[in-house]
Design a protein around this motif. Sequence first.
Motif, PDB file in Angstrom:
ATOM      1  N   ARG A 126       0.804  -1.214   0.000  1.00 20.21           N
ATOM      2  CA  ARG A 126       0.000   0.000   0.000  1.00 20.21           C
ATOM      3  C   ARG A 126       0.840   1.269   0.000  1.00 20.21           C
ATOM      4  N   LEU A 136       3.486   1.650  -2.009  1.00 22.80           N
ATOM      5  CA  LEU A 136       4.073   1.810  -3.335  1.00 22.80           C
ATOM      6  C   LEU A 136       3.214   2.740  -4.186  1.00 22.80           C
ATOM      7  N   PRO A 137       3.827   3.427  -5.162  1.00 23.76           N
ATOM      8  CA  PRO A 137       3.031   4.199  -6.132  1.00 23.76           C
ATOM      9  C   PRO A 137       2.033   3.285  -6.830  1.00 23.76           C
ATOM     10  N   ALA A 138       0.883   3.832  -7.180  1.00 23.55           N
ATOM     11  CA  ALA A 138      -0.175   3.022  -7.791  1.00 23.55           C
ATOM     12  C   ALA A 138       0.323   2.278  -9.021  1.00 23.55           C
ATOM     13  N   ALA A 139       1.211   2.907  -9.786  1.00 24.20           N
ATOM     14  CA  ALA A 139       1.710   2.297 -11.018  1.00 24.20           C
ATOM     15  C   ALA A 139       2.547   1.050 -10.749  1.00 24.20           C
ATOM     16  N   GLU A 140       3.077   0.909  -9.530  1.00 24.77           N
ATOM     17  CA  GLU A 140       3.939  -0.229  -9.201  1.00 24.77           C
ATOM     18  C   GLU A 140       3.197  -1.342  -8.465  1.00 24.77           C
ATOM     19  N   GLN A 141       1.973  -1.082  -8.039  1.00 20.56           N
ATOM     20  CA  GLN A 141       1.277  -2.055  -7.196  1.00 20.56           C
ATOM     21  C   GLN A 141       0.914  -3.329  -7.946  1.00 20.56           C
ATOM     22  N   ASP A 176      -6.206   3.607   3.185  1.00 17.08           N
ATOM     23  CA  ASP A 176      -5.575   4.886   2.873  1.00 17.08           C
ATOM     24  C   ASP A 176      -5.285   5.697   4.131  1.00 17.08           C
ATOM     25  N   GLN A 178      -1.667   7.198   5.145  1.00 20.01           N
ATOM     26  CA  GLN A 178      -1.504   8.646   5.310  1.00 20.01           C
ATOM     27  C   GLN A 178      -1.010   8.999   6.714  1.00 20.01           C
ATOM     28  N   ARG A 190       2.717   8.040   7.053  1.00 17.66           N
ATOM     29  CA  ARG A 190       3.547   9.004   6.316  1.00 17.66           C
ATOM     30  C   ARG A 190       3.650  10.317   7.068  1.00 17.66           C
TER      31      ARG A 190
END
Length: 230
Positions: A119, A121-126, A218, A222, A225
């Motif tokens: 969760r 990771l960037p969305a493109a890498e998931q 999420d 958040q 982070r």
Amino acid sequence: MSARHGKDTTMSKPKLYYFDGRGRMESVRWLLAAAGVEFDEVFLETREQYLQLLKDGALLFEQVPMVEVDGMKLVQTNAILNYFAAKYNLYGKDFKERALIDMYSEGAKDLMTFVMRHRFLPAAEQGDNLTQMENKAKSRYFPAFEKSVNQQTGYMVGDQLTIVDLQVLEVILMLEEKFPLILADFSILQKFKAKISSIPRIQKFLQPGSPRKPPPDDRYVQTARAVLNF
């Protein structure tokens, strides 16, 4: 915010400092639940809470999880887990068993890392991470765990429950949340899962309302982070 869980069986009740989510503290919750030990939780929700722990000198390496117990402020997940496993007789009967427990536990934690980082990771890498996660579980880790289960006792090591049984079950359930049929080709692990899940304290931990945390959402990402500023 804090929460209290479990049945108290010790004079010194552990206090767990972490986020209100799984992460690296979840294996500690599993272990304490299996031992029948009551614990409190302090949930880190703001950067200020974390900075105050640093100011107080509570985080030796400036990291969480941290557990306050028996007059100590323990950090580093392995140190925390090994302390509780030894204290509550979940760490094998001799040095040989402990070596095997440590070896299998490291494998389980390697596999958990694929799941825990997903969760973040960037969305493109998931998508790629999911594929890698499933492939490594089925081709590397599950075959190794199947080979390691003692088929006479049903446990990973020896003839009684140890910390590694909890960790292997934990990672199996984590993966089944993403891949419901991932155990289809692993009959020994299916039996292992059924055996360990049926132990009364673990069965209770798996029920709604227990201290077990849900999959990260999420809000959890958040909050982590924001608290750790990354």
